[in-house]
Structure formats: C-alpha cells, structure tokens
Write a protein that holds these residues in place. Structure first.
Motif, short mmCIF file in Angstrom:
data_model
loop_
_atom_site.label_atom_id
_atom_site.label_comp_id
_atom_site.label_asym_id
_atom_site.label_seq_id
_atom_site.Cartn_x
_atom_site.Cartn_y
_atom_site.Cartn_z
N ASP A 74 0.55 -1.45 0.01
CA ASP A 74 0.04 -0.07 -0.28
C ASP A 74 0.72 0.76 -0.32
O ASP A 74 1.02 2.01 1.35
CB ASP A 74 -0.58 0.03 1.66
N PHE A 75 1.53 1.81 -1.31
CA PHE A 75 2.41 2.66 -1.34
C PHE A 75 1.94 3.66 -0.94
O PHE A 75 2.65 5.03 -0.57
CB PHE A 75 3.54 2.32 -2.26
N GLU A 76 1.15 4.41 -1.66
CA GLU A 76 0.62 5.06 -1.38
C GLU A 76 0.04 5.64 0.71
O GLU A 76 0.20 7.05 0.60
CB GLU A 76 -1.96 5.74 -2.29
N GLY A 77 -0.87 4.81 1.04
CA GLY A 77 -1.11 4.29 2.61
C GLY A 77 -0.21 4.56 3.14
O GLY A 77 0.72 5.59 3.71
N ALA A 78 1.70 4.54 2.54
CA ALA A 78 2.97 4.81 3.25
C ALA A 78 3.06 6.49 3.22
O ALA A 78 3.36 7.01 3.97
CB ALA A 78 3.93 3.68 2.55
N TYR A 79 3.17 6.53 1.79
CA TYR A 79 3.00 8.41 1.65
C TYR A 79 2.31 8.90 2.74
O TYR A 79 2.74 9.90 3.59
CB TYR A 79 2.80 8.39 0.35
N ILE A 117 15.77 1.56 6.26
CA ILE A 117 14.74 2.91 6.33
C ILE A 117 14.84 4.06 5.54
O ILE A 117 14.26 4.15 4.74
CB ILE A 117 14.71 3.88 8.21
N GLY A 118 15.61 4.54 5.14
CA GLY A 118 15.75 6.30 3.92
C GLY A 118 15.73 5.55 2.69
O GLY A 118 14.94 6.02 1.31
N ARG A 119 15.86 5.02 2.60
CA ARG A 119 16.11 3.76 1.14
C ARG A 119 14.29 3.73 1.34
O ARG A 119 14.12 4.28 -0.66
CB ARG A 119 16.70 2.26 0.36
N LEU A 120 14.05 3.13 1.17
CA LEU A 120 12.64 2.72 1.82
C LEU A 120 11.69 4.53 2.24
O LEU A 120 10.73 4.32 0.52
CB LEU A 120 11.86 1.42 3.41
N GLU A 121 11.91 5.15 2.63
CA GLU A 121 11.40 6.63 2.44
C GLU A 121 11.26 7.43 1.04
O GLU A 121 10.60 8.10 0.25
CB GLU A 121 11.75 7.54 3.29
N ARG A 122 12.47 6.92 0.06
CA ARG A 122 12.81 7.79 -1.03
C ARG A 122 11.79 6.92 -1.67
O ARG A 122 11.51 8.08 -2.91
CB ARG A 122 14.25 7.27 -1.38
N PHE A 123 11.92 6.00 -1.94
CA PHE A 123 11.02 4.61 -2.76
C PHE A 123 9.57 5.08 -2.58
O PHE A 123 9.42 5.21 -3.63
CB PHE A 123 11.23 2.89 -2.90
N VAL A 124 8.94 5.33 -1.66
CA VAL A 124 7.68 5.57 -1.53
C VAL A 124 7.11 7.02 -1.88
O VAL A 124 6.16 7.82 -2.20
CB VAL A 124 7.36 5.64 0.65
N ALA A 125 8.45 7.86 -1.17
CA ALA A 125 7.90 9.21 -2.16
C ALA A 125 7.90 9.23 -3.19
O ALA A 125 7.45 10.29 -4.07
CB ALA A 125 9.28 10.14 -1.56
N ASP A 126 9.10 8.63 -3.93
CA ASP A 126 9.47 8.89 -5.97
C ASP A 126 7.98 8.10 -5.80
O ASP A 126 7.71 8.58 -6.63
CB ASP A 126 10.20 8.50 -6.11
N TRP A 127 7.53 7.17 -5.86
CA TRP A 127 6.17 5.90 -6.32
C TRP A 127 5.48 7.36 -6.23
O TRP A 127 4.76 6.91 -7.06
CB TRP A 127 6.01 5.11 -4.98
N HIS A 128 5.06 8.32 -4.96
CA HIS A 128 4.01 9.16 -4.17
C HIS A 128 4.28 9.57 -6.02
O HIS A 128 2.78 10.28 -7.04
CB HIS A 128 4.24 9.36 -3.84
N ARG A 129 5.60 10.74 -6.62
CA ARG A 129 5.37 11.95 -7.24
C ARG A 129 5.37 11.07 -8.60
O ARG A 129 4.64 11.48 -9.68
CB ARG A 129 6.56 12.17 -6.94
N GLU A 130 5.46 10.07 -9.00
CA GLU A 130 6.02 9.48 -10.30
C GLU A 130 3.95 9.29 -11.07
O GLU A 130 3.37 8.86 -11.67
CB GLU A 130 5.90 8.30 -10.37
N VAL A 132 0.62 9.48 -8.21
CA VAL A 132 -0.62 10.10 -7.71
C VAL A 132 -0.52 12.02 -8.28
O VAL A 132 0.77 12.28 -7.16
CB VAL A 132 -0.22 9.86 -5.97
N HIS A 133 -1.34 11.76 -8.54
CA HIS A 133 -1.17 14.15 -9.42
C HIS A 133 -2.50 14.35 -8.95
O HIS A 133 -2.73 15.47 -9.78
CB HIS A 133 -1.15 13.60 -11.22
#
Ligand SMILES: Cc1cc2nc3c(=O)[nH]c(=O)nc-3n(C[C@H](O)[C@H](O)[C@H](O)COP(=O)(O)OP(=O)(O)OC[C@H]3O[C@@H](n4cnc5c(N)ncnc54)[C@H](O)[C@@H]3O)c2cc1C
Length: 468
Positions: A74-79, A117-130, A132-133
């Motif tokens: 649930d990547f958007e939930g994570a964001y 943790i940092g790598r996962l934070e980056r993944f989630v933020a990038d996933w959201h940017r790509e 969710v608009h």
C-alpha cells in the motif's frame, strides 16, 4: 494475514551508476529500489515494540507505520503516513544521515544491518510523485498572516505546517530560486533539482507564497514586516551561508574558491552545461580542504567538471571524517584521493597570480579536545607540496550578519547564530522565531526541518493566545 518477515541480516543493496561512468556525469548516483526490492526490504522491519527508530527521527515519523504499509504494497498509504510528519520525504530519503539517526538505533542493526529506512522513504516518495497527481486541498484561511525568511528546508517546513493550519504564509527568499542548500549546495547527482522543485510546488498548492529575489534586511526589515506589512509573527530561517577561510598565505590567489561559491556556480548556475553563463575554472588538479559533506560534494563536482586529480585534504583521520559514510565511499569509488592527517600551510601562485601548488604539513592525533575528538597536532618538519591549480575551502560556514544587524534587540551568540529559548524557537524579540542553521550553525536538513515544525506549532499557539 501474518507478515512473513525477511530475516536476511543484510539490507537490500541500492542499485547505482557504475563509479567510472558516473564520475563523468551529473546524473543521480543512486538509482532507487524497484517495487520488489522495496517490499522485500520492508519485510525486514520487525515492527518491534519499542520502535527506537521513531525517537531517532528528529521529526518523529511513524517509521514502522509507513514501512508496514510498504510491506503490504500500500504505497500511497505509506506516503500518507510519511507526509503527516515530513513535508520533504523525497529529499530526506536521499540526504538524511540515517546511519546516525533512525537506522543507527534500529533493532535489526544489533545482529546485522539496520532496515534501509532512508531507501524505503525515498522509494515511497518517488512512487507517489510518479503515480499520484491529485492536488492537496487548500486549507481554509484563518485570518492571520505569518512571514518566513529563507526558503531552505527549515523555512519550507515551517511554512507548510502553518499553511495546513490555515495561516496565509509568505516566504521571502534572497536567491532567485527557492530551496536553500537543497538547490545551491547539494549537487544534482545526490539530489536532483526537479525533485526539490516538485516538493516546493506541493507547498505552493497549499497556498504558500514564495517571493524570490528578496534579501531581507536590505529590501525589508523584520520591523517593517511586523509593522506596515501586518505579519503577526516572523520565522527566521536564513541558514548559515557565510563561508570560513583558513587565513593562510595565498588564499587571495586566482583559483581559490569557497566551497559555497564553487557549488553554487556548479549546481544553481549549472556551470557544467555548455550553455551556462557562469564561469568556473577548468581545473586539472584540485585540493579540497575539509572532511564534511560539503567537501565531498565539492570534490566530486570537481571530478565531474573534468579535473584529472582531486585531493581531499583533511587534518584528522578516516574515522573522524564528519561526512556521511556513504558519501565517503562513493567519493573513494569515483577516484578522489584522500590526503588524511595533513593540513594546508600556504598556497603558492605563479607570475600571473594563479594557484600553482599547496603546501601541507603532516598531523598526528593528540589528546581529545573540547569536542571529544582527538586534537590534530603538527609533525615538525613534515611539510610536503601538492601541485594543484585549484583550491576549494570547505571549512564550515556561519550565519550571514545581515538579519542580526538590521533587527534591533535580536540576540545572537559569538558565532553570529540567533539565540532562541530552546525547542520552540522563540527569539529575544516577541513574535520573532528562528530555527535551522541560522540558530545551530551548519547542521543537517532534518534538524532544520524539525526546528521549522516546532516553531510552526509555537507560532500557532502564540497567535491563538494573542487573539483569544
Ligand atoms: C554542500 C552541502 C551539502 C550538504 N549535505 C547534507 C546532507 O547530505 N545531509 C544533510 O542532512 N545535510 C546536508 N547539508 C546541510 C543542510 O543542507 C543544511 O543543514 C540545511 O539546508 C539547513 O537548512 P536551513 O533551512 O536552515 O538553511 P538553508 O538551506 O541554508 O536555507 C536558507 C535560505 O535562506 C536564504 N536567505 C539567507 N539570508 C536571507 C535574507 N537576508 N533574506 C532572505 N533569504 C535569505 C538563503 O538564500 C537560503 O535559501 C549540506 C550542506 C551543504 C552546504
């Protein structure tokens, strides 16, 4: 369904560009996790009872909360969990010193490597940017105005939190672009600038106004902001952008730069592009003096700008280098030469006033000093010379004196940092709050953001109290 934990003692490696390719380009070094890698890494989090990582994070992100959502895909939930505490997750996922914060206290780190943790934070933020608009809802205006000085991570965070609480916030920024060090200091290959600007666009959508080319203290004073401009509070987040030098002979020669100038020309003014209007020296051999993140960034930029040899000259040893471990490793892989336990004595020039070499003296480590670190002591008669045509001084920075010299009654300390009453950032002037590097001296992005968050809460309470 019970989570199937991943008990691999090692964290999933971060895919990255080949060192011998990346040292010739400014593209991002780390390429980011794939979905499969992120889910696998998230399953290494044990969601332990004490959650030490949350206390290790200066903005208190619910780290197990967002990671468990990644594990459940649930990547958007994570964001949503991340963005409840951090206004710049794509930035923090890339540049935070996680190894000394959240990851430094991770339970998995006791018997293996901490969760990434940092790598996962980056993944989630990038996933959201790509993916969710949708725009955030603009909050309802509560009738009160706040001004922020400086659009670095501290000012942006404070502005974002106040805007969410209904305030009309205007950020006054001296440069022509918002972002502070994120734009002018940290290079593109560590933090792509379009990512910073996307995060800033998100704040604008919340209703935050950003006025650039506004050098406060020159264009307007804090008294004017709180007088005729009608702001009920001001948050000063003007950073610590004034470079220090060593005061050794030869620092006035052509080819000696402060790291700030060198990095600003490279990153903000894009000196590496053929169409750039900013001149920067085409160097063959460069000595960067210092051992922090700024020194690593300047050295790695010099290599990418075409230098054949780049030295880091640092007066302590490898163990004491203050830069993030990952940045040191990346610099080594790319071919930066570390001249440790030595310190510059003088810089010599040719008949045209250009740098031709730098003379250093060897050091050894003596007894610990006030900072607790072993003090470097010169070894008599051990001078040696490095042939270089460029020297970059990365020795630290202090706050610019402009704000303090134009704000009567604003208390500062002997380093020129604004004095506050602790966590909430209140200064010696009523209604004036401060935080980030302007208060602490050069520190980190996440500490600057934490200060912005605390100040936003305090400003909200102050204005509500005044109008009750
Ligand atoms: C090269 C470099 C690399 C770094 N790498 C890392 C890293 O990897 N990880 C990490 O956590 N930290 C790193 N840091 C430190 C981190 O970037 C800073 O601690 C952080 O940016 C401080 O945030 P701030 O908002 O307080 O100040 P800044 O980011 O400095 O922003 C201050 C803003 O205020 C503006 N300003 C100044 N004076 C005025 C004025 N009079 N009127 C209007 N505006 C004004 C400035 O133009 C600037 O935009 C690095 C710093 C540098 C220089």
């Amino acid at each position: 369904m019970a989570v199937q934990f991943n008990m691999d003692p090692k964290k999933c490696p971060m895919p990255s560009q080949d060192p011998q390719v990346r040292n010739h380009n400014f593209d991002e070094v780390a390429l980011g996790y794939t979905k499969e890698m992120a889910v696998g890494e998230a399953k290494r989090c044990l969601n332990c009872k004490n959650k030490p990582c949350v206390n290790g994070c200066p903005v208190g992100i619910d780290i197990p909360g967002f990671i468990s959502k990644v594990a459940a895909e649930d990547f958007e939930g994570a964001y949503q969990v991340l963005s409840a505490s951090s206004s710049l997750p794509a930035v923090c996922g890339r540049v935070c010193p996680q190894e000394t914060q959240c990851e430094g206290v991770c339970t998995r780190g006791i018997k293996g490597e901490s969760v990434g943790i940092g790598r996962l934070e980056r993944f989630v933020a990038d996933w959201h940017r790509e993916n969710v608009h949708t725009d955030p809802q603009t909050p309802v205006f509560n009738g009160h105005k706040v001004a922020v000085i400086g659009a670095g991570p501290s000012g942006l965070t404070c502005a974002g939190d106040l805007a969410k609480a209904g305030y009309k916030v205007t950020i006054y920024e001296a440069l022509h672009v918002a972002g502070g060090v994120l734009m002018y200091g940290i290079p593109e290959f560590r933090l792509p600038k379009d990512i910073v600007q996307t995060e800033i666009e998100g704040l604008k959508k919340l209703g935050v106004d950003i006025e650039t080319n506004m050098v406060m203290g020159k264009v307007l004073t804090i008294d004017e902001l709180m007088g005729e401009y009608g702001y009920e509070a001001v948050y000063v987040a003007s950073g610590a952008g004034l470079p220090r030098f060593m005061n050794i002979p030869g620092e006035g020669l052509k080819g000696v730069y402060s790291a700030n100038e060198y990095l600003t020309r490279t990153n903000l003014m894009k000196a590496y592009r053929p169409d750039s209007k900013t001149p920067i020296k085409k160097s063959k051999a460069v000595a960067v003096v210092g051992g922090g993140n700024v020194a690593m960034d300047a050295a790695r930029c010099a290599l990418r700008l075409g230098a054949e040899t780049v030295y880091i000259v640092y007066r302590r040893g490898m163990e004491e280098l203050p830069a993030r471990r990952e940045e040191v490793e990346h610099a080594q892989e790319e071919g930066i030469v570390f001249k440790l336990l030595c310190n510059p004595v003088h810089i010599d020039g040719d008949e045209n006033g250009n740098v031709k070499d730098i003379t250093c003296i060897r050091m050894e480590l003596g007894e610990p000093d006030a900072s607790g670190r072993r003090r470097p002591v010169e070894v008599p008669g051990s001078e040696f010379t490095l042939e270089v045509d460029t020297v970059i001084m990365a020795l630290g920075t202090s706050p610019n004196p402009l704000i303090r010299s134009t704000t009567p009654g604003l208390e500062t300390n002997k380093h020129g940092c604004i004095v506050t009453n602790g966590d909430d950032g209140l200064t010696s002037r009523e209604g004036v709050y401060a935080g980030g590097d302007a208060v602490t001296g050069a520190a980190t992005v996440i500490l600057a953001m934490g200060a912005g968050k605390h100040a936003a809460k305090a400003i909200d309470e102050y204005i509500k109290g005044k109008n009750a």
